[in-house]
Scaffold this active site. Sequence first.
Site, PDB file in Angstrom:
ATOM      1  N   GLU A 278       0.832  -1.199   0.000  1.00 19.90           N
ATOM      2  CA  GLU A 278       0.000   0.000   0.000  1.00 19.90           C
ATOM      3  C   GLU A 278       0.866   1.247   0.000  1.00 19.90           C
ATOM      4  O   GLU A 278       1.694   1.444   0.903  1.00 19.90           O
ATOM      5  CB  GLU A 278      -0.924   0.023   1.219  1.00 19.90           C
ATOM      6  CG  GLU A 278      -1.810   1.268   1.252  1.00 19.90           C
ATOM      7  CD  GLU A 278      -2.714   1.326   2.465  1.00 19.90           C
ATOM      8  OE1 GLU A 278      -3.349   2.370   2.686  1.00 19.90           O
ATOM      9  OE2 GLU A 278      -2.782   0.314   3.179  1.00 19.90           O
ATOM     10  N   LYS A 410      -8.359 -15.267  15.998  1.00 21.01           N
ATOM     11  CA  LYS A 410      -8.527 -14.827  14.607  1.00 21.01           C
ATOM     12  C   LYS A 410      -9.976 -14.473  14.268  1.00 21.01           C
ATOM     13  O   LYS A 410     -10.427 -14.665  13.142  1.00 21.01           O
ATOM     14  CB  LYS A 410      -7.999 -15.892  13.642  1.00 21.01           C
ATOM     15  CG  LYS A 410      -6.529 -16.235  13.879  1.00 21.01           C
ATOM     16  CD  LYS A 410      -6.051 -17.410  13.069  1.00 21.01           C
ATOM     17  CE  LYS A 410      -4.609 -17.744  13.436  1.00 21.01           C
ATOM     18  NZ  LYS A 410      -4.116 -18.947  12.781  1.00 21.01           N
ATOM     19  N   ASP A 486       1.800 -14.402  12.623  1.00 24.82           N
ATOM     20  CA  ASP A 486       0.649 -14.946  11.917  1.00 24.82           C
ATOM     21  C   ASP A 486      -0.219 -13.776  11.450  1.00 24.82           C
ATOM     22  O   ASP A 486      -0.863 -13.120  12.277  1.00 24.82           O
ATOM     23  CB  ASP A 486      -0.149 -15.862  12.841  1.00 24.82           C
ATOM     24  CG  ASP A 486      -1.251 -16.617  12.106  1.00 24.82           C
ATOM     25  OD1 ASP A 486      -1.633 -16.174  11.004  1.00 24.82           O
ATOM     26  OD2 ASP A 486      -1.739 -17.626  12.639  1.00 24.82           O
ATOM     27  N   HIS A 584      -2.746  10.148  -1.618  1.00 15.52           N
ATOM     28  CA  HIS A 584      -2.979   8.833  -2.222  1.00 15.52           C
ATOM     29  C   HIS A 584      -3.013   8.915  -3.745  1.00 15.52           C
ATOM     30  O   HIS A 584      -2.596   7.978  -4.430  1.00 15.52           O
ATOM     31  CB  HIS A 584      -4.283   8.228  -1.683  1.00 15.52           C
ATOM     32  CG  HIS A 584      -4.097   7.485  -0.405  1.00 15.52           C
ATOM     33  ND1 HIS A 584      -3.745   6.160  -0.358  1.00 15.52           N
ATOM     34  CD2 HIS A 584      -4.179   7.889   0.885  1.00 15.52           C
ATOM     35  CE1 HIS A 584      -3.644   5.773   0.906  1.00 15.52           C
ATOM     36  NE2 HIS A 584      -3.900   6.813   1.673  1.00 15.52           N
TER      37      HIS A 584
END
Length: 600
Positions: A278, A410, A486, A584
Amino acid sequence: MDVRRRQAKPVTAASTDAGELMKPHLKKEEEEVETNLKASDALPLPLCLTNAFFFTMFFSAMYYLLLRWREKIRTTTPLHVVTLSELAALVSLIASVIYLLGFFGIDFVQTLISRPNWDVEYENPDQFLLQEDSRSGTCTTLGCAVPPPAQKILPLVPPQPSKAAALPVPDMKTTTAAVSLTQEDEEIIQSVVSGKTPSYSLESKLGDCKRAASIRREALQRLTGKSLEGLPLDGFDYESILGQCCEMPIGYVQLPVGIAGPLMLDGREYMVPMATTEGCLVASTNRGCKAILASGGATSVLMRDGMTRAPVVRFATAKRAAELKFYVEDTDNFQTLSHAFNKSSRFARLQSIQCAIAGKNLYMRFSCSTGDAMGMNMVSKGVQNVLDFLQDDFPDMDVIGISGNFCADKKPAAVNWIEGRGKSVVCEAIIKEEIVKKVLKTEVAALVELNMLKNLTGSAMAGALGGFNAHASNIVSAVYIATGQDPAQNVESSHCITMMEAVNDGKDLHVSVTMPSIEVGTVGGGTQLASQSACLNLLGVKGANKETPGSNARLLATIVAGSVLAGELSLMSAIAAGQLVKSHMKYNRSSKDVTTMSST
């Protein structure tokens, strides 16, 4: 040069019978060669002398013109005043450039255009295999001698029934890995494609993880008809992931790693590695680090450190489930349960057990310290030990699952937001008024108002769970991927509430992030891979801390929180100053024409 005579020479070495059969092929080859003659064959001088002449002329003319222009500059002579010798040098320079571009440039383009088109389906499998194997200096067709590398490989004999001829030809672009496959590899590929050999068993059967990945990759391309060109295969240690990180590998994904910092946290400076695709993310976090550093740094507090696992068990009645709940929560029994739990590891230490009942089902949320490991496997082994111990006193207990989602792993869950999971950290800083104006390009009052209406009120209107922030998950994910964590645990690790308040008579800004469930480790999992290990080493938290077990993982958690603080501060400032869209559009937009990209 007589190109046709040179190309046809190997044919005379064939047998009489083969020579008769080869006539149609030879005639076709001679016609093809005639159309491939180069213009350089008609030059009056040998090619090497012609090239040397134009190279010499190019550098001589360039050197002479540079000397003359230097002299004109010294004597203030106009550059457009050209003498006869300078004009001749210019003509020589242009002529040599035209020749060199025409010779080398066109030849380079021709090599690109004339690459084999693997999308074309060969009518004769032997022809495909002969041309394919010739790249590695081998030949699978009977009676074939390997010609010099400069010669074009052609089928010199009619198709013969052979084992190689029975292999199917892929109708896709092959990669360089496929070109170097041996006959033994081809047989294994066919076995995988046909389903005789399971793909997952290649590593154990071959004893070579790199070769197994290469064969699996080629088999996948043939099965799907899709090319994996662009997915790297070489340059990775596949032995390091065997049985630990990734099963059935076919390559690896390249991901850029940027650096934000220095981040001044608790009196120390850290350069924070961030793996992301990004645009603006690293730059924005870096600006936040700059503002924190200029204001004297940030401080952090680690409030809790405990990984959780919650099995679900079932009884015949709710009363029986309640009896186990009372037994587990009784402080007199905790020492006994701790002894059974702690046998699983020298680092695992049971901290608490929290129970919840749903009818006749009981959920027990175990929490324990795990040293420098993230600790999921460690706590699971301890829980299993306790369940085995409880089975003796509660033989009617039916263990439904080692994880009943009351952990919760998660998944966004209120239990993690309230009770915490992993490391619970608060990080804060006071940003001076002049830094807010000069570095962040906004005002303290504007930031406080925006935080109230966006991060607090706006998130409440959306019914957010742990999402009272601007983009904490952006920074958490980038640091997690770079350091071998993770990435799926970004879900609960990004639980964060960002607070902003004007202090010191409204002049300065107090900003803080509270993150109750940062799940990180510095040993195990992806942390032992070379790239991720290097990033951990950059932060000074690589491996286990032998003097104080668990301190490296706790320090990493505070660095994550500090990085989130920097990212929140910078993004909120960009929004308050109206710079978000502009930045951006400048840094996060590709210049490629996506309409021309192939989907093959």
